[in-house]
Design a protein around this motif. Structure first.
Motif, PDB file in Angstrom:
ATOM      1  N   GLY A 174       0.810  -1.208   0.000  1.00  0.00           N
ATOM      2  CA  GLY A 174       0.000   0.000   0.000  1.00  0.00           C
ATOM      3  C   GLY A 174       0.843   1.257   0.000  1.00  0.00           C
ATOM      4  N   ALA A 175       1.955   1.240   0.756  1.00  0.00           N
ATOM      5  CA  ALA A 175       2.845   2.397   0.788  1.00  0.00           C
ATOM      6  C   ALA A 175       3.488   2.633  -0.568  1.00  0.00           C
ATOM      7  CB  ALA A 175       3.916   2.186   1.860  1.00  0.00           C
ATOM      8  N   TRP A 176       3.893   1.557  -1.229  1.00  0.00           N
ATOM      9  CA  TRP A 176       4.492   1.711  -2.551  1.00  0.00           C
ATOM     10  C   TRP A 176       3.488   2.252  -3.549  1.00  0.00           C
ATOM     11  CZ3 TRP A 176       9.053   2.345  -4.412  1.00  0.00           C
ATOM     12  CH2 TRP A 176      10.161   1.862  -3.718  1.00  0.00           C
ATOM     13  N   ARG A 177       2.226   1.878  -3.399  1.00  0.00           N
ATOM     14  CA  ARG A 177       1.211   2.429  -4.290  1.00  0.00           C
ATOM     15  C   ARG A 177       1.064   3.934  -4.056  1.00  0.00           C
ATOM     16  NH1 ARG A 177      -1.332  -1.188  -7.239  1.00  0.00           N
ATOM     17  NH2 ARG A 177      -1.378  -3.363  -6.588  1.00  0.00           N
ATOM     18  N   ALA A 178       1.181   4.361  -2.806  1.00  0.00           N
ATOM     19  CA  ALA A 178       1.130   5.795  -2.512  1.00  0.00           C
ATOM     20  C   ALA A 178       2.317   6.513  -3.160  1.00  0.00           C
ATOM     21  CB  ALA A 178       1.115   6.027  -1.006  1.00  0.00           C
ATOM     22  N   VAL A 179       3.489   5.897  -3.098  1.00  0.00           N
ATOM     23  CA  VAL A 179       4.680   6.473  -3.739  1.00  0.00           C
ATOM     24  C   VAL A 179       4.472   6.570  -5.249  1.00  0.00           C
ATOM     25  CG1 VAL A 179       7.125   6.113  -4.235  1.00  0.00           C
ATOM     26  CG2 VAL A 179       6.245   5.714  -1.920  1.00  0.00           C
ATOM     27  N   GLU A 180       3.944   5.510  -5.849  1.00  0.00           N
ATOM     28  CA  GLU A 180       3.680   5.512  -7.288  1.00  0.00           C
ATOM     29  C   GLU A 180       2.686   6.607  -7.660  1.00  0.00           C
ATOM     30  OE1 GLU A 180       2.319   1.611  -8.160  1.00  0.00           O
ATOM     31  OE2 GLU A 180       4.314   0.729  -8.217  1.00  0.00           O
ATOM     32  N   PHE A 181       1.669   6.769  -6.816  1.00  0.00           N
ATOM     33  CA  PHE A 181       0.667   7.803  -7.059  1.00  0.00           C
ATOM     34  C   PHE A 181       1.327   9.178  -7.081  1.00  0.00           C
ATOM     35  CE2 PHE A 181      -2.728  10.713  -6.307  1.00  0.00           C
ATOM     36  CZ  PHE A 181      -3.896  10.105  -6.718  1.00  0.00           C
ATOM     37  N   VAL A 182       2.170   9.445  -6.089  1.00  0.00           N
ATOM     38  CA  VAL A 182       2.852  10.735  -6.023  1.00  0.00           C
ATOM     39  C   VAL A 182       3.724  10.943  -7.248  1.00  0.00           C
ATOM     40  CG1 VAL A 182       4.616  12.027  -4.760  1.00  0.00           C
ATOM     41  CG2 VAL A 182       2.771  10.919  -3.515  1.00  0.00           C
ATOM     42  N   CYS A 183       4.362   9.882  -7.721  1.00  0.00           N
ATOM     43  CA  CYS A 183       5.269   9.998  -8.860  1.00  0.00           C
ATOM     44  C   CYS A 183       4.531  10.283 -10.165  1.00  0.00           C
ATOM     45  CB  CYS A 183       6.102   8.726  -9.007  1.00  0.00           C
ATOM     46  SG  CYS A 183       7.414   8.562  -7.779  1.00  0.00           S
ATOM     47  N   THR A 184       3.239  10.015 -10.225  1.00  0.00           N
ATOM     48  CA  THR A 184       2.498  10.292 -11.449  1.00  0.00           C
ATOM     49  C   THR A 184       2.218  11.770 -11.634  1.00  0.00           C
ATOM     50  OG1 THR A 184       0.309  10.055 -10.424  1.00  0.00           O
ATOM     51  CG2 THR A 184       1.332   8.059 -11.292  1.00  0.00           C
ATOM     52  N   LEU A 185       2.334  12.541 -10.556  1.00  0.00           N
ATOM     53  CA  LEU A 185       1.975  13.955 -10.604  1.00  0.00           C
ATOM     54  C   LEU A 185       3.194  14.815 -10.904  1.00  0.00           C
ATOM     55  CD1 LEU A 185      -0.318  14.011  -7.461  1.00  0.00           C
ATOM     56  CD2 LEU A 185      -0.984  13.587  -9.830  1.00  0.00           C
ATOM     57  N   CYS A 186       2.934  16.004 -11.408  1.00  0.00           N
ATOM     58  CA  CYS A 186       4.016  16.936 -11.738  1.00  0.00           C
ATOM     59  C   CYS A 186       4.407  17.711 -10.482  1.00  0.00           C
ATOM     60  CB  CYS A 186       3.570  17.874 -12.840  1.00  0.00           C
ATOM     61  SG  CYS A 186       3.057  17.045 -14.354  1.00  0.00           S
ATOM     62  N   LEU A 187       4.959  17.003  -9.517  1.00  0.00           N
ATOM     63  CA  LEU A 187       5.170  17.571  -8.186  1.00  0.00           C
ATOM     64  C   LEU A 187       6.114  18.764  -8.120  1.00  0.00           C
ATOM     65  CD1 LEU A 187       5.116  14.305  -6.123  1.00  0.00           C
ATOM     66  CD2 LEU A 187       3.621  16.240  -5.821  1.00  0.00           C
ATOM     67  N   GLY A 275      -0.859   5.163   2.189  1.00  0.00           N
ATOM     68  CA  GLY A 275      -1.362   4.007   1.469  1.00  0.00           C
ATOM     69  C   GLY A 275      -2.420   3.293   2.294  1.00  0.00           C
ATOM     70  N   ALA A 276      -3.476   2.835   1.652  1.00  0.00           N
ATOM     71  CA  ALA A 276      -4.540   2.122   2.359  1.00  0.00           C
ATOM     72  C   ALA A 276      -4.111   0.703   2.673  1.00  0.00           C
ATOM     73  CB  ALA A 276      -5.810   2.091   1.508  1.00  0.00           C
ATOM     74  N   ARG A 277      -4.687   0.156   3.739  1.00  0.00           N
ATOM     75  CA  ARG A 277      -4.458  -1.214   4.165  1.00  0.00           C
ATOM     76  C   ARG A 277      -2.990  -1.501   4.442  1.00  0.00           C
ATOM     77  NH1 ARG A 277      -8.646  -4.900   0.565  1.00  0.00           N
ATOM     78  NH2 ARG A 277     -10.406  -3.494   0.734  1.00  0.00           N
ATOM     79  N   SER A 278      -2.260  -0.455   4.811  1.00  0.00           N
ATOM     80  CA  SER A 278      -0.861  -0.655   5.137  1.00  0.00           C
ATOM     81  C   SER A 278      -0.721  -1.437   6.427  1.00  0.00           C
ATOM     82  CB  SER A 278      -0.150   0.700   5.280  1.00  0.00           C
ATOM     83  OG  SER A 278      -0.212   1.417   4.075  1.00  0.00           O
ATOM     84  N   GLN A 279       0.277  -2.306   6.479  1.00  0.00           N
ATOM     85  CA  GLN A 279       0.487  -3.101   7.687  1.00  0.00           C
ATOM     86  C   GLN A 279       1.963  -3.470   7.781  1.00  0.00           C
ATOM     87  OE1 GLN A 279      -1.904  -6.627   7.971  1.00  0.00           O
ATOM     88  NE2 GLN A 279      -1.681  -6.707  10.183  1.00  0.00           N
ATOM     89  N   THR A 280       2.661  -2.914   8.775  1.00  0.00           N
ATOM     90  CA  THR A 280       4.062  -3.223   8.944  1.00  0.00           C
ATOM     91  C   THR A 280       4.211  -4.546   9.665  1.00  0.00           C
ATOM     92  OG1 THR A 280       4.140  -2.125  11.078  1.00  0.00           O
ATOM     93  CG2 THR A 280       4.583  -0.756   9.149  1.00  0.00           C
ATOM     94  N   CYS A 300      -5.342  18.810   8.161  1.00  0.00           N
ATOM     95  CA  CYS A 300      -5.228  19.178   6.749  1.00  0.00           C
ATOM     96  C   CYS A 300      -5.932  18.123   5.894  1.00  0.00           C
ATOM     97  CB  CYS A 300      -3.758  19.267   6.345  1.00  0.00           C
ATOM     98  SG  CYS A 300      -2.836  17.739   6.621  1.00  0.00           S
ATOM     99  N   SER A 301      -5.832  18.255   4.597  1.00  0.00           N
ATOM    100  CA  SER A 301      -6.416  17.282   3.688  1.00  0.00           C
ATOM    101  C   SER A 301      -5.648  15.960   3.760  1.00  0.00           C
ATOM    102  CB  SER A 301      -6.400  17.801   2.260  1.00  0.00           C
ATOM    103  OG  SER A 301      -7.141  19.008   2.158  1.00  0.00           O
ATOM    104  N   VAL A 302      -6.349  14.856   3.436  1.00  0.00           N
ATOM    105  CA  VAL A 302      -5.741  13.519   3.500  1.00  0.00           C
ATOM    106  C   VAL A 302      -6.066  12.776   2.218  1.00  0.00           C
ATOM    107  CG1 VAL A 302      -5.612  11.332   4.736  1.00  0.00           C
ATOM    108  CG2 VAL A 302      -5.986  13.453   6.011  1.00  0.00           C
ATOM    109  N   LEU A 303      -5.024  12.231   1.585  1.00  0.00           N
ATOM    110  CA  LEU A 303      -5.188  11.398   0.400  1.00  0.00           C
ATOM    111  C   LEU A 303      -4.827   9.969   0.786  1.00  0.00           C
ATOM    112  CD1 LEU A 303      -5.514  10.743  -2.611  1.00  0.00           C
ATOM    113  CD2 LEU A 303      -3.169  11.572  -2.962  1.00  0.00           C
ATOM    114  N   VAL A 304      -5.811   9.059   0.720  1.00  0.00           N
ATOM    115  CA  VAL A 304      -5.584   7.650   1.016  1.00  0.00           C
ATOM    116  C   VAL A 304      -5.571   6.903  -0.311  1.00  0.00           C
ATOM    117  CG1 VAL A 304      -6.379   5.644   2.300  1.00  0.00           C
ATOM    118  CG2 VAL A 304      -6.819   7.931   3.198  1.00  0.00           C
ATOM    119  N   VAL A 305      -4.415   6.331  -0.643  1.00  0.00           N
ATOM    120  CA  VAL A 305      -4.215   5.719  -1.952  1.00  0.00           C
ATOM    121  C   VAL A 305      -4.452   4.216  -1.874  1.00  0.00           C
ATOM    122  CG1 VAL A 305      -2.582   5.330  -3.836  1.00  0.00           C
ATOM    123  CG2 VAL A 305      -2.549   7.487  -2.570  1.00  0.00           C
ATOM    124  N   GLN A 306      -5.291   3.715  -2.781  1.00  0.00           N
ATOM    125  CA  GLN A 306      -5.506   2.268  -2.920  1.00  0.00           C
ATOM    126  C   GLN A 306      -4.639   1.728  -4.044  1.00  0.00           C
ATOM    127  OE1 GLN A 306      -6.975  -0.043  -1.342  1.00  0.00           O
ATOM    128  NE2 GLN A 306      -8.543   0.856  -0.061  1.00  0.00           N
TER     129      GLN A 306
END
Length: 306
Positions: A174-187, A275-280, A300-306
């Motif tokens: 889930g965390a890696w999906r959040a990273v991938e999501f961030v990388c898709t944007l023109c940050l 990332g959603a459903r994250s579990q260490t 603040c605002s929260v983005l939960v990435v699936q």
């Protein structure tokens, strides 16, 4: 489940009502979304049928009053749809289907998100009990309907560009999906990112946050770990930098939700990405528990990435 890649377009459902739309529209229009991203717009009007018994004359008067009120609500909703569409298009976002539905917004979002096959739902956080109920119910009871869709819960913020962002990661998919999501944007155009990793043990961790590669890592020589938290954070940092993201990183220890919220307050963040459903391995992130707590308590605002 969607895999996000650089340059991927998005299907976004902007689900807001006319009285609480400004923050959601403001956030959405100030993020640099990939080309060909489509925004679907959903708003609702309430069912105002009176639930009472009365004489025929009184009932007739009530019905006339309700009909006038419904007409005004629908007229206001149409104006809202038109104005919001114009705002989105002015920021170079393509607007797809626009809908006005009768009923409660929180009860309609799931069905419309599924029907439109959207990747991201954008909602306001004015009524946090309702938004957390959506998230809780979808995670626990309706994963096929809602669980594969990312959610951006928006709160008002004066800080739009640069958007101070906390990207919280653990060692989960889930965390890696959040990273991938961030990388898709023109940050680089609009955000500065602080990468935060939380562990339960005060071992091999760095306190606070600073520029990437600026920490002196205190590695315990008695417990060499090739896949240590520091190595993991460094790996993600390199990946983000390779995608053009300006990132700094920091490690914290303790309760995951509490530390992420503390980092957001310290950094005066406008957005938290998790990332959603994250579990260490240490179960610092439970099944949706951290997500729900952060959504309810974040400043603040929260983005939960699936």
């Amino acid at each position: 489940m969607r895999t996000f890649k650089k340059g991927s377009s998005f299907k976004i459902l902007l689900a807001v009502d006319s009285s609480h739309s400004a923050a959601a529209v403001n956030m959405l229009t100030h993020i640099s979304w990939p080309a060909e991203t489509i925004v679907y717009l959903l708003t609702t009007v309430l069912d105002q049928l009176p639930l009472m018994e009365s004489s025929p004359e009184t009932q007739r008067d009530l019905n006339e009053t309700v009909e006038i009120s419904r007409w005004r609500d629908w007229a206001a909703a149409r104006i809202f749809i038109t104005q919001t569409t114009a705002d989105l298009q002015a920021h170079h976002l393509d607007v797809g289907k626009t809908e006005i539905c009768e009923g409660r917004l929180v009860e309609i979002i799931q069905e419309r998100a599924r029907a439109l096959s959207v990747d991201l739902i954008v909602i306001g956080a004015e009524n946090i009990d309702k938004t957390s109920k959506i998230w809780s119910n979808s995670m626990a009871h309706k994963p096929t309907q809602y669980g594969q869709r990312s959610v951006l819960v928006v709160r008002p913020s004066e800080q739009i560009r640069p958007l101070t962002t906390i990207l919280a990661v653990d060692d989960s998919l889930g965390a890696w999906r959040a990273v991938e999501f961030v990388c898709t944007l023109c940050l680089p155009d609009w955000a500065k990112v602080t990468l935060v990793n939380v562990t339960e043990e005060k071992v091999n961790c760095m306190a606070g946050a600073g520029p990437a590669n600026s920490y002196s890592l205190a590695v315990d020589p008695w417990q060499p770990e090739p896949d240590s938290a520091e190595a993991y954070v460094a790996k993600i940092t390199r990946h983000l930098q390779g995608c053009g993201v300006q990132v700094r990183h920091g490690m914290r220890f303790g309760n995951a939700a509490d530390e992420i919220l503390s980092a957001a307050c310290e950094q005066d963040a406008a957005l938290i990405v998790i990332g959603a459903r994250s579990q260490t391995r240490a179960r610092a992130f439970g099944l949706g528990g951290v997500s729900r707590k952060i959504i309810k308590q974040a400043p603040c605002s929260v983005l939960v990435v699936q």
